[in-house]
Design a protein around this motif. Structure first.
Motif, PDB file in Angstrom:
ATOM      1  N   THR A  48       0.847  -1.200   0.000  1.00 19.55           N
ATOM      2  CA  THR A  48       0.000   0.000   0.000  1.00 19.55           C
ATOM      3  C   THR A  48       0.876   1.242   0.000  1.00 19.55           C
ATOM      4  OG1 THR A  48      -1.731  -1.142   1.244  1.00 19.55           O
ATOM      5  CG2 THR A  48      -1.811   1.262   1.213  1.00 19.55           C
ATOM      6  N   TYR A  49       0.652   2.133  -0.972  1.00 18.07           N
ATOM      7  CA  TYR A  49       1.392   3.398  -0.985  1.00 18.07           C
ATOM      8  C   TYR A  49       0.615   4.386  -0.108  1.00 18.07           C
ATOM      9  CZ  TYR A  49       4.348   7.192  -2.575  1.00 18.07           C
ATOM     10  OH  TYR A  49       5.240   8.241  -2.614  1.00 18.07           O
ATOM     11  N   GLN A  50       0.996   4.448   1.164  1.00 23.06           N
ATOM     12  CA  GLN A  50       0.202   5.145   2.171  1.00 23.06           C
ATOM     13  C   GLN A  50       0.030   6.648   1.948  1.00 23.06           C
ATOM     14  OE1 GLN A  50       1.708   3.981   6.002  1.00 23.06           O
ATOM     15  NE2 GLN A  50       1.099   1.852   5.717  1.00 23.06           N
ATOM     16  N   PRO A  51       0.985   7.372   1.365  1.00 21.71           N
ATOM     17  CA  PRO A  51       0.746   8.801   1.144  1.00 21.71           C
ATOM     18  C   PRO A  51      -0.480   9.105   0.288  1.00 21.71           C
ATOM     19  CG  PRO A  51       3.084   8.338   0.951  1.00 21.71           C
ATOM     20  CD  PRO A  51       2.391   7.014   1.062  1.00 21.71           C
ATOM     21  N   PHE A  52      -0.957   8.135  -0.492  1.00 22.73           N
ATOM     22  CA  PHE A  52      -2.131   8.353  -1.331  1.00 22.73           C
ATOM     23  C   PHE A  52      -3.432   7.917  -0.663  1.00 22.73           C
ATOM     24  CE2 PHE A  52       0.336   8.313  -5.594  1.00 22.73           C
ATOM     25  CZ  PHE A  52       0.441   9.701  -5.545  1.00 22.73           C
ATOM     26  N   LEU A  53      -3.376   7.393   0.563  1.00 17.66           N
ATOM     27  CA  LEU A  53      -4.603   6.953   1.228  1.00 17.66           C
ATOM     28  C   LEU A  53      -5.613   8.088   1.425  1.00 17.66           C
ATOM     29  CD1 LEU A  53      -3.393   4.387   3.923  1.00 17.66           C
ATOM     30  CD2 LEU A  53      -4.542   3.932   1.762  1.00 17.66           C
ATOM     31  N   PRO A  54      -5.190   9.302   1.852  1.00 20.05           N
ATOM     32  CA  PRO A  54      -6.188  10.376   1.986  1.00 20.05           C
ATOM     33  C   PRO A  54      -6.903  10.701   0.680  1.00 20.05           C
ATOM     34  CG  PRO A  54      -4.213  10.931   3.214  1.00 20.05           C
ATOM     35  CD  PRO A  54      -3.887   9.712   2.404  1.00 20.05           C
ATOM     36  N   GLU A  55      -6.182  10.683  -0.446  1.00 19.63           N
ATOM     37  CA  GLU A  55      -6.824  10.970  -1.729  1.00 19.63           C
ATOM     38  C   GLU A  55      -7.728   9.821  -2.161  1.00 19.63           C
ATOM     39  OE1 GLU A  55      -5.063  13.162  -4.895  1.00 19.63           O
ATOM     40  OE2 GLU A  55      -3.164  13.360  -3.817  1.00 19.63           O
ATOM     41  N   ALA A  56      -7.361   8.593  -1.804  1.00 18.45           N
ATOM     42  CA  ALA A  56      -8.233   7.459  -2.094  1.00 18.45           C
ATOM     43  C   ALA A  56      -9.505   7.559  -1.268  1.00 18.45           C
ATOM     44  CB  ALA A  56      -7.512   6.150  -1.800  1.00 18.45           C
ATOM     45  N   ALA A  57      -9.377   7.978  -0.012  1.00 21.42           N
ATOM     46  CA  ALA A  57     -10.551   8.133   0.845  1.00 21.42           C
ATOM     47  C   ALA A  57     -11.457   9.252   0.343  1.00 21.42           C
ATOM     48  CB  ALA A  57     -10.115   8.426   2.277  1.00 21.42           C
ATOM     49  N   ALA A  58     -10.861  10.278  -0.259  1.00 14.16           N
ATOM     50  CA  ALA A  58     -11.636  11.432  -0.709  1.00 14.16           C
ATOM     51  C   ALA A  58     -12.157  11.294  -2.127  1.00 14.16           C
ATOM     52  CB  ALA A  58     -10.786  12.697  -0.594  1.00 14.16           C
ATOM     53  N   GLY A  59     -11.826  10.213  -2.816  1.00 11.94           N
ATOM     54  CA  GLY A  59     -12.378   9.980  -4.143  1.00 11.94           C
ATOM     55  C   GLY A  59     -11.594  10.558  -5.295  1.00 11.94           C
ATOM     56  N   SER A  60     -10.358  11.021  -5.049  1.00 11.31           N
ATOM     57  CA  SER A  60      -9.531  11.534  -6.144  1.00 11.31           C
ATOM     58  C   SER A  60      -8.784  10.425  -6.859  1.00 11.31           C
ATOM     59  CB  SER A  60      -8.524  12.566  -5.611  1.00 11.31           C
ATOM     60  OG  SER A  60      -9.186  13.703  -5.123  1.00 11.31           O
ATOM     61  N   ILE A  61      -8.577   9.294  -6.163  1.00 10.53           N
ATOM     62  CA  ILE A  61      -7.859   8.155  -6.720  1.00 10.53           C
ATOM     63  C   ILE A  61      -8.669   6.899  -6.452  1.00 10.53           C
ATOM     64  CG2 ILE A  61      -5.724   6.804  -6.672  1.00 10.53           C
ATOM     65  CD1 ILE A  61      -4.248   9.218  -5.652  1.00 10.53           C
ATOM     66  N   GLU A  62      -8.765   6.034  -7.452  1.00  3.99           N
ATOM     67  CA  GLU A  62      -9.404   4.734  -7.283  1.00  3.99           C
ATOM     68  C   GLU A  62      -8.601   3.927  -6.262  1.00  3.99           C
ATOM     69  OE1 GLU A  62     -11.049   1.163  -7.239  1.00  3.99           O
ATOM     70  OE2 GLU A  62     -11.987   2.849  -8.310  1.00  3.99           O
ATOM     71  N   PRO A  63      -9.236   3.408  -5.193  1.00  4.36           N
ATOM     72  CA  PRO A  63      -8.490   2.697  -4.143  1.00  4.36           C
ATOM     73  C   PRO A  63      -7.598   1.570  -4.650  1.00  4.36           C
ATOM     74  CG  PRO A  63     -10.730   3.136  -3.406  1.00  4.36           C
ATOM     75  CD  PRO A  63     -10.664   3.559  -4.845  1.00  4.36           C
ATOM     76  N   ARG A  64      -8.030   0.837  -5.671  1.00  5.17           N
ATOM     77  CA  ARG A  64      -7.200  -0.257  -6.180  1.00  5.17           C
ATOM     78  C   ARG A  64      -5.885   0.237  -6.766  1.00  5.17           C
ATOM     79  NH1 ARG A  64     -11.135  -2.984 -10.322  1.00  5.17           N
ATOM     80  NH2 ARG A  64     -11.518  -0.768 -10.652  1.00  5.17           N
ATOM     81  N   HIS A  65      -5.833   1.504  -7.164  1.00  9.47           N
ATOM     82  CA  HIS A  65      -4.621   2.032  -7.771  1.00  9.47           C
ATOM     83  C   HIS A  65      -3.597   2.489  -6.736  1.00  9.47           C
ATOM     84  CE1 HIS A  65      -7.357   3.001 -11.451  1.00  9.47           C
ATOM     85  NE2 HIS A  65      -7.138   1.710 -11.292  1.00  9.47           N
ATOM     86  N   VAL A  66      -3.986   2.484  -5.463  1.00  5.07           N
ATOM     87  CA  VAL A  66      -3.085   2.863  -4.381  1.00  5.07           C
ATOM     88  C   VAL A  66      -2.281   1.658  -3.901  1.00  5.07           C
ATOM     89  CG1 VAL A  66      -3.043   3.776  -2.004  1.00  5.07           C
ATOM     90  CG2 VAL A  66      -4.571   4.771  -3.692  1.00  5.07           C
ATOM     91  N   VAL A  67      -2.718   0.462  -4.290  1.00  5.55           N
ATOM     92  CA  VAL A  67      -2.011  -0.747  -3.878  1.00  5.55           C
ATOM     93  C   VAL A  67      -1.317  -1.390  -5.077  1.00  5.55           C
ATOM     94  CG1 VAL A  67      -3.616  -1.140  -1.981  1.00  5.55           C
ATOM     95  CG2 VAL A  67      -4.029  -2.233  -4.186  1.00  5.55           C
ATOM     96  N   VAL A  68      -0.215  -2.080  -4.789  1.00  5.21           N
ATOM     97  CA  VAL A  68       0.566  -2.750  -5.830  1.00  5.21           C
ATOM     98  C   VAL A  68       0.553  -4.246  -5.529  1.00  5.21           C
ATOM     99  CG1 VAL A  68       2.812  -2.930  -6.941  1.00  5.21           C
ATOM    100  CG2 VAL A  68       2.049  -0.723  -6.040  1.00  5.21           C
ATOM    101  N   PRO A  69      -0.026  -5.076  -6.404  1.00  4.12           N
ATOM    102  CA  PRO A  69      -0.064  -6.529  -6.148  1.00  4.12           C
ATOM    103  C   PRO A  69       1.325  -7.133  -6.176  1.00  4.12           C
ATOM    104  CG  PRO A  69      -0.901  -6.013  -8.353  1.00  4.12           C
ATOM    105  CD  PRO A  69      -0.705  -4.705  -7.656  1.00  4.12           C
ATOM    106  N   LEU A  70       1.717  -7.751  -5.080  1.00  2.00           N
ATOM    107  CA  LEU A  70       3.088  -8.255  -4.951  1.00  2.00           C
ATOM    108  C   LEU A  70       3.403  -9.347  -5.965  1.00  2.00           C
ATOM    109  CD1 LEU A  70       3.418  -8.390  -1.046  1.00  2.00           C
ATOM    110  CD2 LEU A  70       4.335  -6.667  -2.601  1.00  2.00           C
ATOM    111  N   ARG A  71       2.481 -10.266  -6.160  1.00  2.00           N
ATOM    112  CA  ARG A  71       2.767 -11.363  -7.082  1.00  2.00           C
ATOM    113  C   ARG A  71       2.917 -10.876  -8.523  1.00  2.00           C
ATOM    114  NH1 ARG A  71      -0.314 -13.920  -3.146  1.00  2.00           N
ATOM    115  NH2 ARG A  71       0.648 -15.853  -2.367  1.00  2.00           N
ATOM    116  N   LYS A  72       2.237  -9.793  -8.859  1.00  2.00           N
ATOM    117  CA  LYS A  72       2.307  -9.278 -10.232  1.00  2.00           C
ATOM    118  C   LYS A  72       3.652  -8.627 -10.514  1.00  2.00           C
ATOM    119  CE  LYS A  72      -0.168  -6.371 -13.557  1.00  2.00           C
ATOM    120  NZ  LYS A  72      -1.356  -5.511 -13.791  1.00  2.00           N
ATOM    121  N   VAL A  73       4.206  -7.908  -9.544  1.00  8.03           N
ATOM    122  CA  VAL A  73       5.449  -7.173  -9.790  1.00  8.03           C
ATOM    123  C   VAL A  73       6.696  -7.957  -9.371  1.00  8.03           C
ATOM    124  CG1 VAL A  73       4.281  -4.950  -9.592  1.00  8.03           C
ATOM    125  CG2 VAL A  73       5.344  -5.942  -7.579  1.00  8.03           C
ATOM    126  N   LEU A  74       6.531  -8.900  -8.444  1.00 14.48           N
ATOM    127  CA  LEU A  74       7.688  -9.673  -7.979  1.00 14.48           C
ATOM    128  C   LEU A  74       7.673 -11.057  -8.630  1.00 14.48           C
ATOM    129  CD1 LEU A  74       7.617  -8.701  -4.189  1.00 14.48           C
ATOM    130  CD2 LEU A  74       8.894  -7.620  -6.055  1.00 14.48           C
TER     131      LEU A  74
END
Length: 441
Positions: A48-74
C-alpha cells in the motif's frame, strides 16, 4: 567427478511494504540467475502506498490504484501471504501463520526485517470501540463510505441533536497523516453538500485535536501555523496543546473542558514499531526498533538487514549535532534505505564492501484538498496550488511501477474534468444484508 552445484542463497524478506517490496524489486533485477532465491512474507498480497490513502478516501484516486499486487510485480520472487509471528536468528528461521491458518517455518541465509510500524494507541476510554484508523486501504475505503453515509443520514433525520452528531467529524493527531486525511475528507464532504438540498456547509463541524503546540513537525513552525490558519478559514476547529480524555459512546471529552458528540472519530496520533519484533532475538532499541549500522545491517548479526520504520539507522547527516540521531520513520528514508540495502546485500554476497546510508532530509510536501497544499523543500516554503502540484508530482514519482503511476495520473485527470465521485458504497461493509432480508421475506 563433476563438482556439486551449491544451493542459491536463501533471502527471506519479512514485510511487503515500502522496504520489503522495493528491496525485493531491486534484488530480482540485480541478482544473477541461480545466485539467490527471494521470499517475501506479508499478511496482505499487496503493498500500500500510504501517502495516497487520503486521496483514495476522498475519491480523487481509485483505491485499487493505491495498492501494488506483490505477485504481479515480484515475478522472480516467492510471495507468501501470511503473518510472521517469530524470528529466531539463532536457528535462522521465521515462523509464519499462513492465510489458511496453518503454521510453517521458513529458513534463511539472509534476513531482511521490513516489518514497518502500526498505529500507536493510548489507553483512552472508548478509543478501541469508536476510533477509526487510517493506515490501510480498507480503512480508507471505510472512511469514505462512512463520511458520505453520515451526510445521507443527516439529510434524512428530523432530530437536530442527531444531525449535529452525524455531521461532527473529529481527527486526532496533527501529523501529516492526520492533516491530509482531515483536509481531503472535509474537501470531499463540502463538495458533496451541493447534492443535499437541506444541508449547508455550516451544518458540518470538523475538528482537529493535537496534543502538542503545532502540527506537521516535519515542516517549519511558520508553515505549520499558516496551515492551521487555512484550515480554520475553512471552518475547521483546531485544538492545539489539547488531549482527548475520553470518547466513550462517541462523546468526546477534551482536557480543556470541551465536550461534544461525534459519530466519526479518526485516530492518527502516531506510529510505533511493529510489536512482533519483540518475538525475535534481534537487538532492539528503547522504542522497539531494530538496531542497525549506517549500512542498514543489524548490529552484531552478519546476514541480517533492516530498514524503514522498524529500524534505528544512524542519521549521518545529523551526527555532528547529535551523535545518537537516527533516521526519522518516513517514506522518504524508507525508500532510499531499501535501495541502498539492496546494493549492500548484493555486494556482501559477492564479497564486495558495503556503503553507508547518508541522506539529508530535503523537506516535506502535503496535500490539503483539491488545489491546496503546503511544501517545505530545502528550506523553501511553498503554499497553495504550486505546493499541491509539487505534492502530487513527488508522490507519483515514488509510486512503484509505471502501471500504477499511469493509473493514478488517469484518475487525477478524470477527477479534474468530472469532479469527485461522491457516492457511498456502504453495502460493501454488510454484503449479505440484502440477501438475508430476501431469504426471510
Amino acid at each position: 567427478m563433476a563438482a556439486v552445484k551449491s544451493q542459491p542463497t536463501r533471502i527471506v524478506i519479512v514485510g511487503g511494504g515500502y522496504v520489503g517490496m522495493y528491496t525485493a524489486l531491486g534484488l530480482q533485477k540485480k541478482l544473477r540467475s541461480g545466485e539467490a532465491s527471494v521470499t517475501v512474507i506479508d499478511p496482505q498480497p499487496h503493498m500500500t502506498y500510504q501517502p495516497f490513502l487520503p486521496e483514495a478516501a476522498a475519491g480523487s484516486i481509485e483505491p485499487r490504484h493505491v495498492v501494488v499486487p506483490l505477485r504481479k510485480v515480484l515475478k522472480r520472487c516467492h510471495v507468501v501471504t501470511g503473518r510472521a509471528t517469530r524470528i529466531e536468528h539463532e536457528r535462522k528461521a521465521v515462523t509464519v501463520e499462513l492465510a489458511d491458518g496453518h503454521v510453517e517455518e521458513f529458513e534463511y541465509d539472509v534476513l531482511v526485517s521490513a516489518l514497518g510500524n502500526i498505529s500507536r494507541t493510548l489507553p483512552i476510554p472508548g478509543l478501541a470501540e469508536v476510533g477509526i484508523g487510517m493506515k490501510t486501504i480498507g480503512e480508507a475505503i471505510y472512511l469514505r463510505n462512512h463520511v458520505l453515509s453520515r451526510l445521507d443520514q443527516a439529510s434524512s433525520t428530523k432530530d437536530p441533536e442527531l444531525r449535529k452528531r452525524l455531521l461532527s467529524f473529529v481527527v486526532i493527531g496533527g501529523g501529516f497523516a492526520g492533516i491530509e486525511t482531515l483536509a481531503e475528507l472535509e474537501d470531499m464532504a463540502r463538495y458533496a453538500l451541493r447534492y443535499y438540498e437541506n444541508l449547508k456547509q455550516e451544518d458540518m463541524h470538523w475538528v482537529l485535536v493535537e496534543a502538542t503546540g503545532r502540527i506537521m513537525p516535519e515542516v517549519s513552525a511558520r508553515l505549520g501555523a499558516w496551515t492551521v490558519e487555512q484550515l480554520e478559514k475553512r471552518g475547521i476547529k483546531c485544538y492545539l496543546d489539547t488531549r482527548v480524555k475520553s470518547m466513550e459512546g462517541g462523546h468526546v471529552v477534551l482536557d480543556d473542558g470541551t465536550e461534544f458528540d461525534s459519530d466519526t472519530i479518526i485516530w492518527t496520533a502516531g506510529m510505533k514499531a511493529n510489536p512482533m519484533l519483540r518475538n525475535t532475538d534481534l537487538p532492539l532499541d528503547e522504542r522497539g526498533r531494530v538496531r542497525c549500522t549506517a549500512a542498514t545491517q543489524v548490529v552484531g548479526l552478519p546476514g541480517v538487514w533492516a530498514a524503514g520504520d522498524c529500524s534505528a539507522i544512524p542519521d549521518l547527516s545529523q551526527t555532528e549535532e547529535d551523535p545518537t540521531a537516527v533516521c526519522a520513520p518516513n517514506a522518504q528514508h524508507a525508500i532510499r534505505q531499501s535501495k541502498l540495502m539492496t546494493k549492500n546485500i548484493i555486494a556482501t554476497l559477492r564479497g564486495k564492501p558495503t556503503k553507508d546510508y547518508h541522506h539529508k532530509y530535503v523537506g516535506s510536501v502535503a496535500g490539503l484538498g483539491l488545489y491546496k497544499g503546503v511544501a517545505d523543500v530545502y528550506g523553501v516554503r511553498i503554499k497553495g496550488v504550486l505546493a499541491w502540484l509539487l505534492h502530487r508530482a513527488y508522490h507519483v514519482m515514488f509510486m512503484p511501477t509505471f502501471n500504477r503511476k499511469f493509473r493514478v495520473f488517469v484518475d487525477w485527470t478524470q477527477a479534474l474534468f468530472s469532479g469527485r465521485e461522491v457516492v457511498a458504497l456502504g453495502q460493501i461493509h454488510e454484503p449479505k444484508a440484502e440477501f438475508d432480508r430476501a431469504t426471510k421475506s
